[in-house]
Design a protein around this motif. Sequence first.
Motif, PDB file in Angstrom:
ATOM      1  N   ILE A  21     141.130   0.381  -0.187  1.00 18.99           N
ATOM      2  CA  ILE A  21     140.851   1.401  -1.200  1.00 18.99           C
ATOM      3  C   ILE A  21     141.182   2.791  -0.646  1.00 18.99           C
ATOM      4  CG2 ILE A  21     138.380   1.603  -0.551  1.00 18.99           C
ATOM      5  CD1 ILE A  21     137.848   1.961  -3.641  1.00 18.99           C
ATOM      6  N   ASP A  22     141.780   3.636  -1.494  1.00 17.83           N
ATOM      7  CA  ASP A  22     142.074   5.021  -1.124  1.00 17.83           C
ATOM      8  C   ASP A  22     141.086   5.923  -1.856  1.00 17.83           C
ATOM      9  OD1 ASP A  22     142.977   7.595  -0.746  1.00 17.83           O
ATOM     10  OD2 ASP A  22     145.045   7.199  -1.410  1.00 17.83           O
ATOM     11  N   LEU A  23     140.161   6.499  -1.096  1.00 19.19           N
ATOM     12  CA  LEU A  23     139.068   7.267  -1.700  1.00 19.19           C
ATOM     13  C   LEU A  23     139.483   8.682  -2.086  1.00 19.19           C
ATOM     14  CD1 LEU A  23     136.201   6.295   0.789  1.00 19.19           C
ATOM     15  CD2 LEU A  23     136.877   5.124  -1.312  1.00 19.19           C
ATOM     16  N   THR A  24     140.684   9.094  -1.662  1.00 17.09           N
ATOM     17  CA  THR A  24     141.100  10.466  -1.976  1.00 17.09           C
ATOM     18  C   THR A  24     141.635  10.572  -3.412  1.00 17.09           C
ATOM     19  OG1 THR A  24     143.384  10.183  -1.202  1.00 17.09           O
ATOM     20  CG2 THR A  24     141.719  10.838   0.444  1.00 17.09           C
ATOM     21  N   ARG A  25     141.866   9.405  -4.035  1.00 19.71           N
ATOM     22  CA  ARG A  25     142.344   9.398  -5.431  1.00 19.71           C
ATOM     23  C   ARG A  25     141.167   9.159  -6.365  1.00 19.71           C
ATOM     24  NH1 ARG A  25     147.266   6.679  -6.390  1.00 19.71           N
ATOM     25  NH2 ARG A  25     148.515   6.447  -4.508  1.00 19.71           N
ATOM     26  N   PRO A  26     141.287   9.576  -7.631  1.00 19.74           N
ATOM     27  CA  PRO A  26     140.201   9.313  -8.584  1.00 19.74           C
ATOM     28  C   PRO A  26     139.918   7.813  -8.677  1.00 19.74           C
ATOM     29  CG  PRO A  26     141.787  10.848  -9.523  1.00 19.74           C
ATOM     30  CD  PRO A  26     142.378  10.359  -8.227  1.00 19.74           C
ATOM     31  N   LEU A  27     138.647   7.447  -8.741  1.00 22.06           N
ATOM     32  CA  LEU A  27     138.259   6.038  -8.759  1.00 22.06           C
ATOM     33  C   LEU A  27     137.820   5.622 -10.160  1.00 22.06           C
ATOM     34  CD1 LEU A  27     136.115   5.761  -5.489  1.00 22.06           C
ATOM     35  CD2 LEU A  27     138.573   5.419  -5.775  1.00 22.06           C
ATOM     36  N   THR A  28     137.932   4.340 -10.443  1.00 24.39           N
ATOM     37  CA  THR A  28     137.414   3.813 -11.702  1.00 24.39           C
ATOM     38  C   THR A  28     135.916   3.570 -11.551  1.00 24.39           C
ATOM     39  OG1 THR A  28     137.697   1.506 -11.052  1.00 24.39           O
ATOM     40  CG2 THR A  28     139.600   2.592 -12.091  1.00 24.39           C
ATOM     41  N   ASP A  55     138.036  19.588  -0.874  1.00 23.23           N
ATOM     42  CA  ASP A  55     137.927  19.390  -2.320  1.00 23.23           C
ATOM     43  C   ASP A  55     137.961  17.914  -2.706  1.00 23.23           C
ATOM     44  OD1 ASP A  55     137.590  22.054  -2.826  1.00 23.23           O
ATOM     45  OD2 ASP A  55     139.739  22.440  -3.111  1.00 23.23           O
ATOM     46  N   THR A  56     138.830  17.130  -2.076  1.00 28.84           N
ATOM     47  CA  THR A  56     138.860  15.706  -2.437  1.00 28.84           C
ATOM     48  C   THR A  56     137.606  14.994  -1.929  1.00 28.84           C
ATOM     49  OG1 THR A  56     140.289  15.271  -0.520  1.00 28.84           O
ATOM     50  CG2 THR A  56     141.366  15.458  -2.670  1.00 28.84           C
ATOM     51  N   GLN A  57     137.080  15.422  -0.806  1.00 30.57           N
ATOM     52  CA  GLN A  57     135.825  14.818  -0.333  1.00 30.57           C
ATOM     53  C   GLN A  57     134.682  15.114  -1.314  1.00 30.57           C
ATOM     54  OE1 GLN A  57     134.618  15.596   3.755  1.00 30.57           O
ATOM     55  NE2 GLN A  57     132.525  14.899   3.354  1.00 30.57           N
ATOM     56  N   LEU A  58     134.605  16.362  -1.780  1.00 29.59           N
ATOM     57  CA  LEU A  58     133.525  16.712  -2.710  1.00 29.59           C
ATOM     58  C   LEU A  58     133.699  15.976  -4.038  1.00 29.59           C
ATOM     59  CD1 LEU A  58     133.146  20.539  -1.942  1.00 29.59           C
ATOM     60  CD2 LEU A  58     131.611  18.666  -1.252  1.00 29.59           C
ATOM     61  N   ALA A  59     134.935  15.868  -4.498  1.00 30.26           N
ATOM     62  CA  ALA A  59     135.185  15.165  -5.770  1.00 30.26           C
ATOM     63  C   ALA A  59     134.776  13.702  -5.639  1.00 30.26           C
ATOM     64  CB  ALA A  59     136.656  15.280  -6.161  1.00 30.26           C
ATOM     65  N   PHE A  60     135.138  13.062  -4.542  1.00 30.77           N
ATOM     66  CA  PHE A  60     134.733  11.670  -4.314  1.00 30.77           C
ATOM     67  C   PHE A  60     133.202  11.563  -4.252  1.00 30.77           C
ATOM     68  CE2 PHE A  60     133.452   8.525  -1.023  1.00 30.77           C
ATOM     69  CZ  PHE A  60     133.633   7.389  -1.802  1.00 30.77           C
ATOM     70  N   SER A  61     132.569  12.491  -3.534  1.00 35.81           N
ATOM     71  CA  SER A  61     131.117  12.442  -3.343  1.00 35.81           C
ATOM     72  C   SER A  61     130.373  12.513  -4.671  1.00 35.81           C
ATOM     73  CB  SER A  61     130.664  13.595  -2.442  1.00 35.81           C
ATOM     74  OG  SER A  61     131.335  13.542  -1.197  1.00 35.81           O
ATOM     75  N   ARG A  62     130.891  13.325  -5.595  1.00 33.35           N
ATOM     76  CA  ARG A  62     130.202  13.513  -6.887  1.00 33.35           C
ATOM     77  C   ARG A  62     130.093  12.225  -7.688  1.00 33.35           C
ATOM     78  NH1 ARG A  62     132.958  18.628  -6.791  1.00 33.35           N
ATOM     79  NH2 ARG A  62     131.404  20.229  -6.337  1.00 33.35           N
ATOM     80  N   ASN A  63     130.835  11.193  -7.336  1.00 31.37           N
ATOM     81  CA  ASN A  63     130.680   9.894  -8.013  1.00 31.37           C
ATOM     82  C   ASN A  63     129.286   9.313  -7.828  1.00 31.37           C
ATOM     83  OD1 ASN A  63     133.309   9.268  -9.129  1.00 31.37           O
ATOM     84  ND2 ASN A  63     134.036   9.163  -7.000  1.00 31.37           N
TER      85      ASN A  63
END
Length: 300
Positions: A21-28, A55-63
């Motif tokens: 899995i690549d966590l830097t991309r938007p996830l389903t 920014d990508t770390q924070l975006a992933f974290s917000r999930n």
Amino acid sequence: MKIAPLTRNPSGDFAGDVTGIDLTRPLTADQVAAIEAGMDRFAVLVFHGQHFDDDTQLAFSRNFGELEISSGGEMSKPEDRRLKLEMADISNLDRDNRVRTADDRVRLGALGNRLWHSDASFRAIPAKYSLLSARIVPGSGGNTEFADMRAAYDALDDATRAEIEDLVTEHSNAYSREVIGFTKDDYGARNQDKLHPVRHRLVRTHPVTGRKSLYLSAHIGTIVGWPMPEARAFIRDLTEHATQRCFVHAHVWRPWDLVIWDNRTTMHRARRYDDQREIRDMRRSTIRGDGMTTPQQEAA
Ligand code: OGA
Ligand code: MN
């Protein structure tokens, strides 16, 4: 996505190695749910090769929920910060990316991470997950160790389990800083926001799995209703029990590792490295918990 167990203890699997899995991309939503299910089972998940920027770390974290903001205190004075407020700076660098000198106050305060702890246990609503991204790692040392507080709880004898079931502890940064030699006047004056003690249950029940765990942390200073020396001695016994090697997984960092841990069911600590000669640049985003573990004391 696949998860392989990294350690096993008498209570089951602890820490999982995740691939595919690549966590830097938007996830389903399904991918996020699979990670959460993995967290519920393993309590610590290790991902390699995740090339995050902030920014990508924070975006992933917000999930996984609302982000905790580090506010107040000398660790987060805006003029001293290298990173934005949502990102805890777990590095040995100052805002100009220079290695912090041996007597630097922020460096000395951060040495508290070498004590076994659970993140933000000094807050009334403590942290759920922490997500730590390795950007630069030292050539040797600087591991992070994790201890499984579910397995530690399960391994207690029946009498101890019964005795601690409803105990409430008090947590404050003042206590953990005292252990590494700061005095109240010294640390307290600069970090008022983190000093008011908060109360937490000593035994927590995981909201999804229903498993019980010990909620221990270096920030604990006493047990409500107990004389302080007796409380400290007992908390020390429990911490020794809970951090025996059979309950521990040591993570050896590579650049671009991301490790997520559940602060409700684990403790962790940083290990030593040569921070005057090597650079260790790690960045942590933190997910706020859902609520208090017990009511807080009425204001006097
Ligand atoms: C943390 C922490 C340990 C380490 O990021 O909360 O305690 O090894 N880190 O840096
Ligand atoms: Mn920590």
